[in-house]
Write a protein that holds these residues in place. Structure first.
Motif, mmCIF file in Angstrom:
data_model
loop_
_atom_site.group_PDB
_atom_site.id
_atom_site.type_symbol
_atom_site.label_atom_id
_atom_site.label_comp_id
_atom_site.label_asym_id
_atom_site.label_seq_id
_atom_site.Cartn_x
_atom_site.Cartn_y
_atom_site.Cartn_z
ATOM 1 N N GLU A 223 0.678 -1.107 0.068
ATOM 2 C CA GLU A 223 -0.045 0.009 -0.242
ATOM 3 C C GLU A 223 0.934 1.271 0.221
ATOM 4 O OE1 GLU A 223 -2.426 1.574 3.627
ATOM 5 O OE2 GLU A 223 -3.881 0.588 2.460
ATOM 6 N N TYR B 238 -13.744 10.173 1.526
ATOM 7 C CA TYR B 238 -13.806 9.010 2.351
ATOM 8 C C TYR B 238 -15.077 8.188 1.857
ATOM 9 C CZ TYR B 238 -10.415 11.042 5.317
ATOM 10 O OH TYR B 238 -9.083 11.745 5.887
ATOM 11 N N GLU C 166 -16.475 1.003 3.131
ATOM 12 C CA GLU C 166 -16.255 -0.149 2.254
ATOM 13 C C GLU C 166 -17.759 -0.771 1.918
ATOM 14 O OE1 GLU C 166 -13.733 -3.005 4.083
ATOM 15 O OE2 GLU C 166 -11.671 -1.771 3.327
ATOM 16 N N LYS D 238 -4.635 6.211 -2.560
ATOM 17 C CA LYS D 238 -5.623 5.486 -1.934
ATOM 18 C C LYS D 238 -5.094 4.565 -0.825
ATOM 19 C CE LYS D 238 -8.785 1.573 -3.455
ATOM 20 N NZ LYS D 238 -9.301 0.686 -4.542
ATOM 21 N N ARG D 239 -5.893 4.802 0.244
ATOM 22 C CA ARG D 239 -5.575 3.848 1.612
ATOM 23 C C ARG D 239 -6.754 3.464 2.341
ATOM 24 N NH1 ARG D 239 -3.033 6.935 6.481
ATOM 25 N NH2 ARG D 239 -4.599 8.736 6.399
ATOM 26 N N ARG D 240 -6.697 2.127 2.967
ATOM 27 C CA ARG D 240 -7.743 1.894 3.752
ATOM 28 C C ARG D 240 -7.408 2.141 5.305
ATOM 29 N NH1 ARG D 240 -6.323 -2.508 0.554
ATOM 30 N NH2 ARG D 240 -5.003 -3.189 2.374
ATOM 31 N N THR E 48 -12.220 3.466 2.642
ATOM 32 C CA THR E 48 -11.279 3.849 1.964
ATOM 33 C C THR E 48 -11.027 5.381 1.671
ATOM 34 O OG1 THR E 48 -11.647 1.928 0.604
ATOM 35 C CG2 THR E 48 -10.338 3.573 -0.487
ATOM 36 N N TYR F 50 -9.336 8.559 -0.349
ATOM 37 C CA TYR F 50 -8.709 8.928 -1.643
ATOM 38 C C TYR F 50 -8.204 10.309 -1.279
ATOM 39 C CZ TYR F 50 -11.519 5.164 -3.633
ATOM 40 O OH TYR F 50 -11.601 4.003 -4.158
#
Length: 433
Positions: A31, A142, A145, A184-186, A195, A197
């Motif tokens: 990631e 944001y 999910e 992008k990251r969780r 998620t 952005y």
């Protein structure tokens, strides 16, 4: 490396005055997170040397070996190639399973106000700062999910430029890494997985005490609603809005240099090329300020005038690392010092650097801890002195201009002419005889 340590890819460019856009590759199962940019400016033999380093961090979610395939980057018309390699991440005993799962820095108030599966947020890491103290600014979208929507960015570049024009305050110095792509990251917010952005992040340093207001912004997204089968293939433009954010700017306490000092957390490193010298012998003294703050704007040290040392203007170099978390680095002032007389001279009497410690909320002073020992007869500086006698004009006021000086050139010319005449007379006498 362990799970809480990143695998990094860096691009190093020499003689690059401006920082180029670098689009780092996506790596499977790793990631992308923080990105940083470091610039180094120095002078060598009178030539300015600039080195730019751009670094991308990658994190693994679990221990294991990860293949980093061969890739190329196009930078300033050049193709840079990296060979295939392997990155190995191991679990650390003091790191639990959740250590590598990012937790959002979005405030709970923002979540409660939106109460939506998708929201746009403008965030700062501080709500009150001192003038010239840095704070972070970030813009992110944001998406939960479990949100029942599919979304695409819509005419993003056009929208993004308009957003930056709206948000960027005129009374702030900006230091940013540059985002050439949406990262992008969780993350987890209040136990709910999202998620993020990330579209923009920077460090801002207010240069006036005027309140900083980041107004509401809007972002249009192309949305496919999956809640109704009839509308699965139908895409519509939906607008998301952020909340306004305000940052209060505080004036520094009263001080004679209040409008000039740097603000941040700093420390001093110093060195002398020699601790024992003779009068008139030059040495180099390095005064290096390092820490957290607006490194590019750090003022030169306060050098007190004196009759013991000739201190020449410094050569200045700097190294600045910019990231969302902080702007850190160092600024070096390299002096030539020429002692004029015998003695022991604590350099703290001559070199001082006053700043405002934003963490302690008080002024502090960095002073030299070095001492210079000078041994030998007093040396009267002639051509090297900045403030003393120039040598050539010493005692000029005591000279008597009414006395006529001796013209040795004229005397030599007359003697030479007399010798020539005597030789000619001798030759004539010889020939007549």
């Amino acid at each position: 490396m362990t799970l809480n340590q990143p695998f990094t890819i860096s691009v190093v460019l020499r003689d690059a005055e401006t920082r180029p856009a670098v689009l780092f590759p996506d790596i499977r199962d790793l990631e992308k997170r923080s990105k940083s940019a470091t610039s180094s400016i120095s002078t060598v033999d009178g030539k300015k040397i600039v080195i730019q380093t751009i670094t991308q961090e990658y994190y693994a979610s679990k221990a294991g070996s990860y293949l980093i395939p061969e890739f190329t980057l196009n930078i300033n018309g050049q193709r840079l190639r990296s060979d295939e390699t392997m990155a190995v991440f191991s679990a650390s005993e003091d790191v639990d399973d959740n250590a590598t799962k990012p937790v959002a820095d979005v405030s709970e108030a923002e979540i409660e106000n939106y109460n939506e599966a998708v929201f746009l947020a403008v965030q700062t890491d501080k709500k009150r700062v001192f003038i010239r103290e840095g704070f972070a600014l970030k813009i992110s979208l944001y998406i939960a999910e479990n949100a029942p929507v599919d979304m695409e960015f819509y005419r993003f570049n056009e929208q993004f430029q308009s957003i930056l024009k709206t948000l960027r305050p005129a009374n702030c110095w900006e230091e940013n890494v540059g985002i050439e792509e949406i990262v992008k990251r969780r993350i987890t917010i209040k136990g709910k997985r999202y998620t993020e952005y990330n579209m923009y992040q920077a460090r801002l340093f207010p240069i006036t005490t005027e309140k900083i207001v980041f107004p509401k912004i809007r972002l249009d997204m192309l949305v496919s609603d999956n809640t109704a089968a009839v509308n699965v293939d139908k895409k519509v433009v939906k607008t998301f809005r952020s909340k306004a954010v305000t940052v209060e700017v505080k004036q520094l306490p009263e001080h004679p240099l209040r409008d000039q000092v740097a603000v941040g957390q700093y420390s001093l490193r110093e060195s002398l090329s020699a601790a024992l010298v003779y009068p008139g012998e030059s040495i180099r003294y390095m005064f290096k300020v390092e820490g957290v703050g607006n490194i590019a704007a750090l003022p030169t040290p306060l050098v007190l005038s004196n009759s013991n040392l000739d201190i020449y203007p410094p050569e200045v170099s700097q190294v600045i690392k910019r990231s969302y978390q902080n702007v850190i680095g160092e600024k070096t002032f390299d002096y030539f010092v020429v002692p004029r007389k015998d003695g022991t001279f604590p350099l703290g009497r001559y070199f001082q650097w006053i700043y405002f410690n934003s963490h302690l909320a008080k002024y502090d002073t960095l002073r030299s801890a070095k001492s210079l020992e000078v041994k030998g007869e007093d040396y009267k500086i002639a051509n090297l002195s900045l403030s003393g006698s120039s040598g050539l004009y010493d005692n000029i006021e005591s000279l008597d201009s009414s006395k006529q000086g001796t013209d040795y050139k004229k005397i030599l010319k007359e003697v030479t002419n007399a010798i020539v005449i005597i030789l000619l007379a001798t030759l004539i006498w010889v020939f007549r005889k």
